[in-house]
Structures are given as structure tokens and as C-alpha cells.
Design a protein around this motif. Structure first.
Motif, PDB file in Angstrom:
ATOM      1  N   ALA A 106      -0.729   0.143   0.840  1.00 36.94           N
ATOM      2  CA  ALA A 106      -1.593   0.085  -0.341  1.00 36.94           C
ATOM      3  C   ALA A 106      -3.050  -0.137   0.052  1.00 36.94           C
ATOM      4  CB  ALA A 106      -1.121  -1.024  -1.280  1.00 36.94           C
ATOM      5  N   LEU A 107      -3.295  -0.890   1.142  1.00 35.45           N
ATOM      6  CA  LEU A 107      -4.669  -1.100   1.602  1.00 35.45           C
ATOM      7  C   LEU A 107      -5.292   0.203   2.091  1.00 35.45           C
ATOM      8  CD1 LEU A 107      -4.731  -4.518   3.493  1.00 35.45           C
ATOM      9  CD2 LEU A 107      -5.882  -3.906   1.372  1.00 35.45           C
ATOM     10  N   VAL A 108      -4.487   1.044   2.747  1.00 37.62           N
ATOM     11  CA  VAL A 108      -5.005   2.347   3.170  1.00 37.62           C
ATOM     12  C   VAL A 108      -5.428   3.165   1.961  1.00 37.62           C
ATOM     13  CG1 VAL A 108      -4.372   4.525   4.281  1.00 37.62           C
ATOM     14  CG2 VAL A 108      -3.646   2.358   5.293  1.00 37.62           C
ATOM     15  N   VAL A 109      -4.600   3.160   0.918  1.00 39.18           N
ATOM     16  CA  VAL A 109      -4.949   3.874  -0.317  1.00 39.18           C
ATOM     17  C   VAL A 109      -6.175   3.246  -0.964  1.00 39.18           C
ATOM     18  CG1 VAL A 109      -4.127   4.576  -2.600  1.00 39.18           C
ATOM     19  CG2 VAL A 109      -2.563   4.584  -0.654  1.00 39.18           C
ATOM     20  N   THR A 110      -6.255   1.919  -0.961  1.00 39.80           N
ATOM     21  CA  THR A 110      -7.395   1.218  -1.551  1.00 39.80           C
ATOM     22  C   THR A 110      -8.697   1.627  -0.874  1.00 39.80           C
ATOM     23  OG1 THR A 110      -6.016  -0.682  -2.153  1.00 39.80           O
ATOM     24  CG2 THR A 110      -8.388  -1.057  -1.985  1.00 39.80           C
ATOM     25  N   VAL A 111      -8.701   1.637   0.442  1.00 43.35           N
ATOM     26  CA  VAL A 111      -9.916   2.010   1.184  1.00 43.35           C
ATOM     27  C   VAL A 111     -10.274   3.466   0.916  1.00 43.35           C
ATOM     28  CG1 VAL A 111     -10.881   2.295   3.491  1.00 43.35           C
ATOM     29  CG2 VAL A 111      -9.541   0.264   2.950  1.00 43.35           C
ATOM     30  N   ALA A 112      -9.276   4.348   0.868  1.00 47.57           N
ATOM     31  CA  ALA A 112      -9.548   5.763   0.628  1.00 47.57           C
ATOM     32  C   ALA A 112     -10.132   5.987  -0.764  1.00 47.57           C
ATOM     33  CB  ALA A 112      -8.267   6.576   0.805  1.00 47.57           C
ATOM     34  N   VAL A 113      -9.555   5.354  -1.781  1.00 45.91           N
ATOM     35  CA  VAL A 113     -10.065   5.514  -3.147  1.00 45.91           C
ATOM     36  C   VAL A 113     -11.456   4.908  -3.269  1.00 45.91           C
ATOM     37  CG1 VAL A 113      -9.679   4.859  -5.559  1.00 45.91           C
ATOM     38  CG2 VAL A 113      -7.761   5.620  -4.155  1.00 45.91           C
ATOM     39  N   ALA A 114     -11.683   3.737  -2.673  1.00 46.70           N
ATOM     40  CA  ALA A 114     -13.013   3.117  -2.707  1.00 46.70           C
ATOM     41  C   ALA A 114     -14.049   4.016  -2.050  1.00 46.70           C
ATOM     42  CB  ALA A 114     -12.972   1.754  -2.026  1.00 46.70           C
ATOM     43  N   ALA A 115     -13.675   4.672  -0.953  1.00 45.38           N
ATOM     44  CA  ALA A 115     -14.603   5.578  -0.277  1.00 45.38           C
ATOM     45  C   ALA A 115     -14.943   6.780  -1.154  1.00 45.38           C
ATOM     46  CB  ALA A 115     -14.003   6.046   1.048  1.00 45.38           C
ATOM     47  N   LEU A 116     -13.956   7.311  -1.859  1.00 43.77           N
ATOM     48  CA  LEU A 116     -14.214   8.449  -2.745  1.00 43.77           C
ATOM     49  C   LEU A 116     -15.106   8.050  -3.922  1.00 43.77           C
ATOM     50  CD1 LEU A 116     -10.677  10.108  -2.862  1.00 43.77           C
ATOM     51  CD2 LEU A 116     -12.706  10.951  -1.679  1.00 43.77           C
ATOM     52  N   VAL A 117     -14.895   6.847  -4.451  1.00 46.40           N
ATOM     53  CA  VAL A 117     -15.666   6.404  -5.610  1.00 46.40           C
ATOM     54  C   VAL A 117     -17.149   6.251  -5.265  1.00 46.40           C
ATOM     55  CG1 VAL A 117     -16.026   4.455  -7.178  1.00 46.40           C
ATOM     56  CG2 VAL A 117     -13.722   5.333  -6.807  1.00 46.40           C
ATOM     57  N   CYS A 118     -17.454   5.718  -4.081  1.00 44.03           N
ATOM     58  CA  CYS A 118     -18.854   5.439  -3.732  1.00 44.03           C
ATOM     59  C   CYS A 118     -19.447   6.466  -2.781  1.00 44.03           C
ATOM     60  CB  CYS A 118     -18.974   4.044  -3.117  1.00 44.03           C
ATOM     61  SG  CYS A 118     -18.115   3.856  -1.544  1.00 44.03           S
TER      62      CYS A 118
END
Length: 584
Positions: A106-118
Motif C-alpha cells: 500500500a505504501l508503494v501505491v501511496t507514493v505512486a499516487v502522491a507523485a502523480l497528484v503533485c
């Protein structure tokens, strides 16, 4: 460091003591709960209850049980389950291994989504093309998605319809994909939204223009600007990490994952103290370790400037609001107002068994639920109740977080331990004293919801205290009260408020989960989160039963973010001025 260590020990001991008293605080016979968990016997005899009390030592009281459990723990023995009779430590160790594996995914997904958002803000800032503040609607939309609803949707589409991944169980890496997505997407949206808000201040520093004029590539500038922005957002990983382990109960139940959160919830409901206490201790240790690692990583990113008082100010540049922000906010406000007006003219409690799970039509624009009640009516009548309660809980949590964040290291241990407490367990402890009610559920959420704001406020206060202008103000004789009102609070409060806005849907859903377990708002109250919980089993058969409440929750989240976008936002500017004591 000594104050933090003492705080961790005191807070951890207090939490374990409160958990140990749960069966006796509930007002019901703990032997009855244990017996029903064993055999589901609805009419136990007095002899059966007496045998259970003698077997598990309930007559000795909570203190004797806690001392005996701690003594066994020092020898590597956490006791046996009151329900199954199996040793606790292997069961908890297996569940913890499963939850940590799921957390890493889930942390890998969290970092990936955060990177896409910003990503867009990061690229424009590195190229000195950042002129408009992002509306943040994408982050608000993703953050407002209920995790259990997203889990059900992913399971239906990718496991049942397409057959790409397992629909339940924990058999290999493929079993981790869908749960990790359900947990990581909303969490990543929150982290990404906060990071996108912090990046403009990092790229407004003088060194960015100097490096750009000297010909440094944008990628190089972006990495160094991101390093400063991440330091302020990094503490948000503490409640995120612990929440992915202990708060993933709904997702674990949907995918039938034998994780630690599910184990703790089942043990709490059954009043099975040995596994509950052991799971709580593991979560506390996880929170403390995660807090220390996050603190060390953040200090490494900030470097000697934090110690020497040479950090830049946290105030972001004055960017103009995005051109579509007002349109988006106006559309969301109009849509919510339409739902409110149209729903209030209908009866939310009218049951029509002939129209159960009816599809949207002219008579029922949003369809009906499993009892034939009009969903538009229930949405409209629950709007004010849901919004008012969520805003009240959020306001109290933000205030507690700010007050504790001002104390810095003094409250660090308390924050790390409190972040490990699942909301459901807090609800069980609270309602054991107050009884099941909406106010008891609100108090339970306030007990745990302040931790994200406290860790964020503590980090930002520390950074702002290490800036050059605060050091100069101190040398000129500025008092602590003056610094707090004029410099520290105005710099920290906007970021905390944005965090609160992004987490507003989460507050609604946590309140709903407590009500669904009989600890909060009771049926047939038309509360939005309860509508989602009640209709989640019918997602595949009648998707409109959850699309209406989920859409309303998304509209509320996007409206809240749109109304606080922009440094010059009137609402945010007024609130900051009032709380910091400044007069306009």
C-alpha cells in the motif's frame, strides 16, 4: 529525547491499561461475550458462565490479569485466546507479518499516487512556470473515495468479472494487488495534496531562480525543491503507516485477509483480552518505531539548517487561484443544494417493500435501498447531520492537534502511541463508558483523529522556529506569545487546515463505521456514511445504492477544497487572522 521517551512509556502503559479494563467497562458480563464468541449460544446457563469465569480468571479483576499477562510476556508467552484456546503469540505474529506485507504494498501505491497528484506542480515549479495554484480537485476526489467501497469495486471488476486477481484470501503476491490499491489510492491522494500545497513555497526561494539562471537542469532543481517540501509532509506517513496496519479492517474483511486489524477487531468484539492486548502492544511498538524513523529521515533531509536556524519561511508565494476553481466549487455547491432541497421534500423513513433496490427513475431519481426507502430523501435529510457532525469533530481534532503540536517533543510520545489506536477500539472504549450514541462516537473519533494534525503541526512549528526571521525576532526581544501570534501560527495553520479538509470524508466514514457496529448513530438515521455501510453488500447487484452517497461525499470534499484554495482565499485568511489574533 528523555521527555519523548517518558511520554511513550506513559501513553503506552495507559493504553494497555485501558484495553485491559475493556470487558469490565462495558457494563455487560464479559463471560457472556466470550461464550457467545465460542459457540454463538444465545441462552447460556449460569453454570456455563461460571465455568468461563473460572477458566479465564475473570473473577480476579483486570489488574491481576494485566500483571499476569505482562509477566508471561517477559518470558515470551502472551497467553492463550479465551475463545479458541490457541496460543496468542504465533497468531499475532502471523497476522502482523500479513499486515506489514500489505502495508508495504500500500505504501508503494501511496507514493505512486502522491507523485502523480503533485507531478505537474513539481514540473512547473522547477521550470519557473508556476503561476496558478492547483485546484486540488483530483486529490480531493481520490481522498474522498471510501476504502471499503473502492475495495468492493476493485474486487467486483478485477476479481469477479475479469478474473485477473484472487477475490479473497492471502495466497501470494497476486492477493496483495487489489487490497494495496484500495488502501493506497486515498492515502496517496492525501499525501500528494499536501505535498502539492508545500511545493510552491519551496520553489519560491531565491536559490531556485539563481540555479535556473546558471543553467541547472529542471530535474536537478526539482529534486532539491522536493527535498525541502517532503520534509514538511513526511510526518504524515506516521498515521498513514499505522493506519494501513491497524485501521485496514474493512478492506481485510472484504478480501478475507487474516491481518492484524481484523484480529484486533474480532478480539475486541469478543472481549478476548490476550490477543487484543498483544495486538495493541504490537501496534504501539510499530507506531514508536515508525515515529523514530520518520523523525530521523526528516532531520536528515533538513540537514544542519534545522539546528542552526537557517531554514526558509513556510509562507507560500501569492499564486492566483486556478481559473476553474470557482466554477468547480460553484457546481459542487449547486449540486449539494439541489440534493438537499429535493431530498427534504421526501420522506426518508417510508418503506416500500415492493420497490426494494429499484433503479433510478422519475419517482425515485437516485433509486431505493434494500428496504425500498428513497435514497434521495435519505441523502437530503442526512446532509446537515453528516456535515455538521464531521465539521465539529474535525474542528475539535484540529484544535487538539495544534495545541499538542506547539509543545513539540513533549507530546511526541503521546502522538506516536495515540496514532496506533484504531478508531473502532477507541469507540469500544468510549461507548463502554458513555453508551452507544452519536456523541460517544464523536468523542471516540476525536480521541484518534487529532494525531495527523499534531504530527504535522509539530513538524511545521519546528521548521518555522528554525527560520532566520524568527531568530532575528527573538534577538530583538519578541516574546513567545508575540512570535506565536504573528509568525508561527499564521505560517502553520493554512497547511493544517488543508490537511483537515482533505481528511473530512475520512471523518465521515469513521463515524459511519462506528455506527455500523452499533457504537454511534443508530438506524434508521439517514447519515451518509451509514448509507454507504448499509448498502455496500449490494454494490454488484444495485450499484446506485452506493453511488449516490459516495457522489455526495465526493462533492462535499471537492467543495471544501475549492473553498480553501489559494493563499488569498477569504475564508482561510479570515480564520487564520482570527486564530492568530491579528486584526485586519
Amino acid at each position: 529525547m528523555s521527555k519523548s521517551a517518558v511520554g511513550r512509556v506513559v501513553a503506552g502503559a495507559g493504553l494497555l491499561a485501558a484495553v485491559a479494563m475493556l470487558p469490565w467497562l462495558s457494563g455487560t458480563d464479559p463471560a457472556l461475550a466470550v461464550l457467545r464468541a465460542r459457540s454463538a449460544d444465545q441462552d447460556p446457563t449460569p453454570e456455563q458462565l461460571a465455568a468461563v469465569r473460572e477458566q479465564v480468571g475473570l473473577d480476579q479483576g483486570p489488574l491481576a490479569h494485566l500483571v499476569r499477562w505482562l509477566g508471561g510476556l517477559s518470558r515470551g508467552d502472551a497467553g492463550v485466546s479465551w475463545v479458541s484456546g490457541e496460543p496468542v503469540l504465533p497468531e499475532v505474529a502471523t497476522a502482523f507479518a500479513v499486515s506489514v506485507t500489505l502495508m508495504l504494498g500500500a505504501l508503494v501505491v501511496t507514493v505512486a499516487v502522491a507523485a502523480l497528484v503533485c507531478a505537474r506542480t513539481l514540473r512547473q515549479g522547477a521550470e519557473l512556470r508556476l503561476r496558478e495554484e492547483r485546484a486540488g480537485t483530483a486529490a480531493a476526489f481520490l481522498a474522498a473515495l471510501p476504502k471499503f467501497l473502492l475495495a468492493s469495486l476493485l474486487a467486483t471488476v478485477f476479481a469477479v468479472w475479469l478474473g485477473w486477481f484472487p477475490s479473497s484470501g492471502w495466497e501470494g503476491p497476486a492477493s496483495m494487488v487489489l487490497p494495496a490499491l484500495a488502501l493506497g489510492v486515498p492515502s496517496g491522494a492525501v499525501i500528494g495534496g499536501l505535498l502539492a500545497q508545500s511545493l510552491p513555497a519551496a520553489f519560491a526561494e531565491p536559490w531556485v531562480r539563481t540555479w535556473h539562471a546558471c543553467g541547472f537542469p529542471p530535474g536537478y532543481i526539482a529534486r532539491h525543491g522536493l527535498r525541502g517540501a517532503v520534509a514538511g509532509v513526511l510526518p504524515q506517513l506516521l498515521p498513514t503507516i499505522v493506519g494501513l496496519v491497524g485501521g485496514a479492517v474493512a478492506v481485510e474483511k472484504i478480501f478475507n485477509i487474516p491481518g492484524l486489524g481484523r484480529l484486533a477487531l474480532d478480539a475486541a468484539v469478543a472481549r478476548d483480552l490476550p490477543p487484543l492486548q498483544t495486538a495493541t502492544l504490537v501496534l504501539v511498538l510499530l507506531g514508536v518505531v515508525a515515529g523514530l524513523l520518520v523523525r530521523a529521515a526528516r532531520r536528515g533531509m533538513l540537514g544542519p539548517a534545522l539546528r542552526d536556524g537557517a531554514l526558509p519561511a513556510l509562507n507560500p508565494p501569492a499564486l492566483r487561484p486556478h481559473r476553474f476553481t470557482r466554477w468547480i466549487g460553484g457546481f459542487c455547491a449547486l449540486a449539494l443544494l439541489t440534493l438537499l432541497v429535493a431530498g427534504l421534500s421526501r420522506d426518508p423513513l417510508h418503506v416500500d417493500t415492493a420497490a426494494r433496490l429499484a433503479a433510478p427513475s422519475i419517482e425515485h431519481p437516485l433509486g431505493t435501498d434494500s428496504l425500498g426507502r428513497d435514497l434521495l430523501a435519505r441523502l437530503g435529510h442526512g446532509a446537515l447531520r453528516t456535515t455538521a457532525l464531521a465539521l465539529g469533530v474535525t474542528a475539535v481534532s484540529v484544535l487538539i492537534g495544534l495545541l499538542l503540536g506547539m509543545t513539540g517533543r513533549v507530546s511526541a510520545g503521546l502522538t506516536e502511541v495515540a496514532s496506533t489506536l484504531p478508531a473502532v477500539l477507541a469507540g469500544l472504549l468510549t461507548t463502554a463508558v458513555t453508551g452507544p450514541s452519536v456523541w460517544g462516537a464523536a468523542c471516540a473519533v476525536c480521541l484518534v483523529a487529532w494525531t495527523p494534525y499534531a504530527v504535522q503541526a509539530a513538524a511545521l512549528f519546528e521548521q518555522e522556529r528554525a527560520t532566520e526571521h524568527v531568530r532575528v525576532s527573538k534577538s530583538l526581544g519578541a516574546s513567545p506569545v508575540h512570535l506565536m501570534r504573528r509568525s508561527l501560527l499564521p505560517a502553520v495553520l493554512p497547511s493544517v487546515l488543508r490537511n483537515a479538509v482533505l481528511r473530512l470524508p475520512t471523518t465521515v466514514l469513521v463515524l459511519a463505521s462506528l455506527g455500523f457496529l452499533g457504537l454511534g448513530e443508530q438506524p434508521p438515521a439517514p447519515e451518509w456514511g451509514r448509507l454507504l455501510s448499509e448498502n455496500q453488500p449490494y454494490l454488484e447487484l444495485a450499484p446506485w445504492t452506493v453511488l449516490g452517497p459516495a457522489g455526495a461525499l465526493v462533492l462535499l470534499s471537492v467543495l471544501a477544497v475549492s473553498s480553501t484554495t489559494g493563499p488569498a482565499s477569504p475564508g482561510r485568511r479570515t480564520l487564520v487572522a482570527v486564530l492568530s489574533g491579528r486584526r485586519r
